[in-house]
Design a protein around this motif. Structure first.
Motif, PDB file in Angstrom:
ATOM      1  N   HIS A  98       6.797   3.513  -9.545  1.00 56.36           N
ATOM      2  CA  HIS A  98       7.135   4.518  -8.529  1.00 56.36           C
ATOM      3  C   HIS A  98       7.206   3.837  -7.163  1.00 56.36           C
ATOM      4  O   HIS A  98       6.187   3.572  -6.525  1.00 56.36           O
ATOM      5  CB  HIS A  98       6.082   5.629  -8.523  1.00 56.36           C
ATOM      6  CG  HIS A  98       6.558   6.902  -7.903  1.00 56.36           C
ATOM      7  ND1 HIS A  98       6.873   7.013  -6.579  1.00 56.36           N
ATOM      8  CD2 HIS A  98       6.797   8.121  -8.443  1.00 56.36           C
ATOM      9  CE1 HIS A  98       7.263   8.254  -6.322  1.00 56.36           C
ATOM     10  NE2 HIS A  98       7.226   8.939  -7.451  1.00 56.36           N
ATOM     11  N   ALA A  99       8.425   3.557  -6.701  1.00 57.97           N
ATOM     12  CA  ALA A  99       8.607   2.804  -5.456  1.00 57.97           C
ATOM     13  C   ALA A  99       7.989   3.525  -4.255  1.00 57.97           C
ATOM     14  O   ALA A  99       7.408   2.891  -3.361  1.00 57.97           O
ATOM     15  CB  ALA A  99      10.090   2.560  -5.207  1.00 57.97           C
ATOM     16  N   ARG A 100       8.098   4.836  -4.233  1.00 55.50           N
ATOM     17  CA  ARG A 100       7.573   5.565  -3.075  1.00 55.50           C
ATOM     18  C   ARG A 100       6.052   5.468  -2.980  1.00 55.50           C
ATOM     19  O   ARG A 100       5.498   5.454  -1.884  1.00 55.50           O
ATOM     20  CB  ARG A 100       7.992   7.033  -3.153  1.00 55.50           C
ATOM     21  CG  ARG A 100       7.719   7.783  -1.859  1.00 55.50           C
ATOM     22  CD  ARG A 100       8.208   9.199  -1.922  1.00 55.50           C
ATOM     23  NE  ARG A 100       7.978   9.879  -0.658  1.00 55.50           N
ATOM     24  CZ  ARG A 100       8.086  11.190  -0.499  1.00 55.50           C
ATOM     25  NH1 ARG A 100       8.462  11.950  -1.515  1.00 55.50           N
ATOM     26  NH2 ARG A 100       7.857  11.751   0.671  1.00 55.50           N
ATOM     27  N   ALA A 101       5.389   5.392  -4.117  1.00 52.90           N
ATOM     28  CA  ALA A 101       3.938   5.241  -4.098  1.00 52.90           C
ATOM     29  C   ALA A 101       3.542   3.898  -3.485  1.00 52.90           C
ATOM     30  O   ALA A 101       2.603   3.815  -2.688  1.00 52.90           O
ATOM     31  CB  ALA A 101       3.379   5.369  -5.513  1.00 52.90           C
ATOM     32  N   TRP A 102       4.271   2.842  -3.833  1.00 54.91           N
ATOM     33  CA  TRP A 102       3.983   1.526  -3.252  1.00 54.91           C
ATOM     34  C   TRP A 102       4.310   1.500  -1.767  1.00 54.91           C
ATOM     35  O   TRP A 102       3.589   0.884  -0.967  1.00 54.91           O
ATOM     36  CB  TRP A 102       4.766   0.445  -3.998  1.00 54.91           C
ATOM     37  CG  TRP A 102       4.245   0.195  -5.372  1.00 54.91           C
ATOM     38  CD1 TRP A 102       4.796   0.593  -6.545  1.00 54.91           C
ATOM     39  CD2 TRP A 102       3.025  -0.480  -5.721  1.00 54.91           C
ATOM     40  NE1 TRP A 102       4.018   0.215  -7.613  1.00 54.91           N
ATOM     41  CE2 TRP A 102       2.920  -0.458  -7.132  1.00 54.91           C
ATOM     42  CE3 TRP A 102       2.028  -1.108  -4.977  1.00 54.91           C
ATOM     43  CZ2 TRP A 102       1.861  -1.045  -7.813  1.00 54.91           C
ATOM     44  CZ3 TRP A 102       0.963  -1.685  -5.650  1.00 54.91           C
ATOM     45  CH2 TRP A 102       0.882  -1.651  -7.056  1.00 54.91           C
ATOM     46  N   ARG A 103       5.386   2.190  -1.377  1.00 52.68           N
ATOM     47  CA  ARG A 103       5.716   2.261   0.051  1.00 52.68           C
ATOM     48  C   ARG A 103       4.614   3.000   0.813  1.00 52.68           C
ATOM     49  O   ARG A 103       4.222   2.600   1.912  1.00 52.68           O
ATOM     50  CB  ARG A 103       7.053   2.979   0.227  1.00 52.68           C
ATOM     51  CG  ARG A 103       7.434   3.174   1.698  1.00 52.68           C
ATOM     52  CD  ARG A 103       8.641   4.075   1.831  1.00 52.68           C
ATOM     53  NE  ARG A 103       8.788   4.535   3.194  1.00 52.68           N
ATOM     54  CZ  ARG A 103       9.570   5.536   3.561  1.00 52.68           C
ATOM     55  NH1 ARG A 103      10.278   6.181   2.649  1.00 52.68           N
ATOM     56  NH2 ARG A 103       9.645   5.907   4.821  1.00 52.68           N
ATOM     57  N   ALA A 104       4.115   4.095   0.225  1.00 52.61           N
ATOM     58  CA  ALA A 104       3.024   4.836   0.864  1.00 52.61           C
ATOM     59  C   ALA A 104       1.796   3.941   1.028  1.00 52.61           C
ATOM     60  O   ALA A 104       1.152   3.924   2.082  1.00 52.61           O
ATOM     61  CB  ALA A 104       2.671   6.073   0.040  1.00 52.61           C
ATOM     62  N   ALA A 123       2.606  -4.572  -0.844  1.00 47.68           N
ATOM     63  CA  ALA A 123       2.975  -3.247  -1.345  1.00 47.68           C
ATOM     64  C   ALA A 123       4.445  -2.944  -1.056  1.00 47.68           C
ATOM     65  O   ALA A 123       5.167  -2.430  -1.917  1.00 47.68           O
ATOM     66  CB  ALA A 123       2.082  -2.181  -0.715  1.00 47.68           C
ATOM     67  N   TYR A 124       4.901  -3.258   0.149  1.00 48.05           N
ATOM     68  CA  TYR A 124       6.317  -3.041   0.481  1.00 48.05           C
ATOM     69  C   TYR A 124       7.223  -3.897  -0.402  1.00 48.05           C
ATOM     70  O   TYR A 124       8.271  -3.437  -0.862  1.00 48.05           O
ATOM     71  CB  TYR A 124       6.580  -3.368   1.948  1.00 48.05           C
ATOM     72  CG  TYR A 124       6.018  -2.367   2.927  1.00 48.05           C
ATOM     73  CD1 TYR A 124       6.098  -0.996   2.697  1.00 48.05           C
ATOM     74  CD2 TYR A 124       5.417  -2.788   4.128  1.00 48.05           C
ATOM     75  CE1 TYR A 124       5.593  -0.079   3.602  1.00 48.05           C
ATOM     76  CE2 TYR A 124       4.915  -1.875   5.038  1.00 48.05           C
ATOM     77  CZ  TYR A 124       4.996  -0.528   4.782  1.00 48.05           C
ATOM     78  OH  TYR A 124       4.505   0.373   5.686  1.00 48.05           O
ATOM     79  N   ASP A 125       6.828  -5.147  -0.602  1.00 50.99           N
ATOM     80  CA  ASP A 125       7.632  -6.024  -1.461  1.00 50.99           C
ATOM     81  C   ASP A 125       7.714  -5.463  -2.874  1.00 50.99           C
ATOM     82  O   ASP A 125       8.764  -5.539  -3.530  1.00 50.99           O
ATOM     83  CB  ASP A 125       7.037  -7.437  -1.487  1.00 50.99           C
ATOM     84  CG  ASP A 125       7.272  -8.202  -0.191  1.00 50.99           C
ATOM     85  OD1 ASP A 125       8.125  -7.776   0.605  1.00 50.99           O
ATOM     86  OD2 ASP A 125       6.590  -9.228   0.029  1.00 50.99           O
ATOM     87  N   ARG A 126       6.613  -4.898  -3.355  1.00 52.18           N
ATOM     88  CA  ARG A 126       6.609  -4.301  -4.699  1.00 52.18           C
ATOM     89  C   ARG A 126       7.581  -3.120  -4.750  1.00 52.18           C
ATOM     90  O   ARG A 126       8.331  -2.966  -5.720  1.00 52.18           O
ATOM     91  CB  ARG A 126       5.191  -3.833  -5.033  1.00 52.18           C
ATOM     92  CG  ARG A 126       4.986  -3.357  -6.467  1.00 52.18           C
ATOM     93  CD  ARG A 126       4.839  -4.533  -7.411  1.00 52.18           C
ATOM     94  NE  ARG A 126       4.496  -4.088  -8.747  1.00 52.18           N
ATOM     95  CZ  ARG A 126       3.258  -4.023  -9.224  1.00 52.18           C
ATOM     96  NH1 ARG A 126       2.239  -4.387  -8.447  1.00 52.18           N
ATOM     97  NH2 ARG A 126       3.018  -3.632 -10.456  1.00 52.18           N
TER      98      ARG A 126
END
Length: 409
Positions: free
Chosen positions: A258-264, A281-284
């Motif tokens: 879930h990309a948005r979870a890592w961005r959060a 986290a952003y890179d992920r």
């Protein structure tokens, strides 16, 4: 067993040729890659298959990161109504891989279909609560005996609530953020393991701290302002950020793809001044979703905060391009951001001594937002500095005629 032959997997009929499974709750269409995973595990007859083996079987001609595999497994579990913590179908074997634990029985293509059954609620009484378990929805509600029965949110309504919450969140006003927060909480009341709602709530809680402060008296627009205010270091702010971090981490555990979870999580770590963790986290997020323009914007500010401003413009330019590609599908979230991102790129190019690139970016903003006063003024200034006084004045007159204000050059 042929990869095209239907088979039974406990109460579930699997039809690989048409990418469909049918269980007690009815038919579910699978993505081809998800069906390939299910067939591959079924052919293993209960043996463990490593992540490398699965990746080689499903993506033989590509280099695949672990997030893609984890997300495919997650999608299979969602389709089966399976729980990773108490699996009935797909078991995670620590440090080894995955295996199918439900017995598989091949069947002919002319076998009768599985008849969907009406799921029954299982009622369990405890001293203080009535627990209602809805089969296939993974919903657990606890209510005092005196409270009227609760009506669960249907899957379609959950999706609609999440869309509405995301729409409120994207406006970045205090009242809209609070509305989004309450909608995410409503979804989580019904579905505590909804990764999208967990990530959304983490974002809304973090924005509350960064933009308005816990007392609602601040009016900030960037993380940089928030960090410079010193408010992020107060015990109350740190506690709020810790809660948001726990929610984001839970979302990444439930759905590692879930990309948005890592961005959060990246935004939270940055607010906690943990810049290296934020960057990871952003890179992920960007590995999972290379078009995640929000992560690019956040990462650009992080690069400036951590002493690498030269990387800002490139990240913002990438973000602008990604927003252009995504605009038709997501205008509500993108419209408040795209012009500002383009303007930021133009200003950074001008500051770097590249007036031609700055002019290009001001014109790109005006192509999408023709009366953007900041873009008109910026472009007019660039033209004037290059000796095109006539062009600068023509731009200003056009803006003033359209009621966009004075250039004040």
């Amino acid at each position: 067993m042929s990869a095209e032959t239907p088979f039974l997997m406990g109460p579930v009929r699997v039809e690989p040729a048409i990418n469909r499974i049918t269980g007690e709750s009815g038919p579910v269409e699978l993505e081809p890659q998800v069906m390939d995973l299910l067939v591959y595990l079924a052919e293993a007859k209960g043996e463990v298959r490593s992540k490398d083996q699965i990746a080689a079987a499903l993506w033989p001609d590509a280099s695949v990161n672990e997030d893609a595999l984890s997300r495919t497994v997650w999608k299979l579990r969602q389709a089966l109504g399976d729980d990773a913590k108490a699996p009935r179908f797909v078991q995670t074997v620590s440090r080894r891989g995955y295996r199918l634990i439900m017995p598989v029985e091949p069947m002919g293509a002319d076998a009768p279909p599985v008849t969907p059954k009406v799921s029954r609620s299982v009622l369990m009484l405890s001293a203080a609560a009535l627990v209602v378990v809805l089969v296939g929805a993974r919903i657990v509600l606890r209510q005092p005996d005196a409270v009227a029965p609760h009506v669960a949110i249907a899957p379609d309504e959950t999706s609609a609530l999440l869309d509405r919450a995301d729409g409120f969140y994207a406006q970045y006003t205090r009242s809209d953020n609070e509305a989004a927060l309450r909608l995410y909480e409503r979804v989580l009341t019904e579905d505590p393991e909804n990764a999208a709602a967990l990530a959304g709530l983490a974002n809304a809680l973090t924005q509350r701290v960064i933009r308005w402060g816990l007392d609602g008296e601040a009016n900030r627009t960037t993380l940089t302002e928030a960090l410079q205010s010193g408010e992020m270091e107060t015990p109350r702010s740190q506690a709020a950020l810790q809660r948001a971090a726990a929610l984001a981490l839970e979302a990444t555990e439930i759905d590692p793809g879930h990309a948005r979870a890592w961005r959060a999580l990246g935004l939270i770590r940055a607010a906690q001044s943990e810049f290296d963790a934020a960057r990871r986290a952003y890179d992920r997020a960007l590995v999972i979703d290379p078009e995640n323009w929000g992560a690019m914007i956040n990462l650009s500010e992080l690069e400036d905060l951590s002493g690498h401003p030269e990387r800002q413009a490139d990240l913002l330019a990438r973000s602008f391009e990604a927003m252009s590609r995504d605009y038709a599908a997501n205008p509500v979230a993108i419209r408040p951001w795209q012009s500002e991102v383009g303007l930021a790129v133009a200003r950074l190019r001008a500051e770097a001594g590249a007036p031609q690139q700055a002019e290009l970016w001001y014109r790109r903003v005006l192509a999408l937002d023709p009366l953007n006063a900041d873009a008109v003024k910026g472009l007019a200034a660039v033209l004037r500095e290059s000796g095109d006084e006539q062009g600068a004045q023509a731009l200003c007159r056009e803006l003033e005629t359209a009621g966009g204000g004075l250039c004040d050059l």
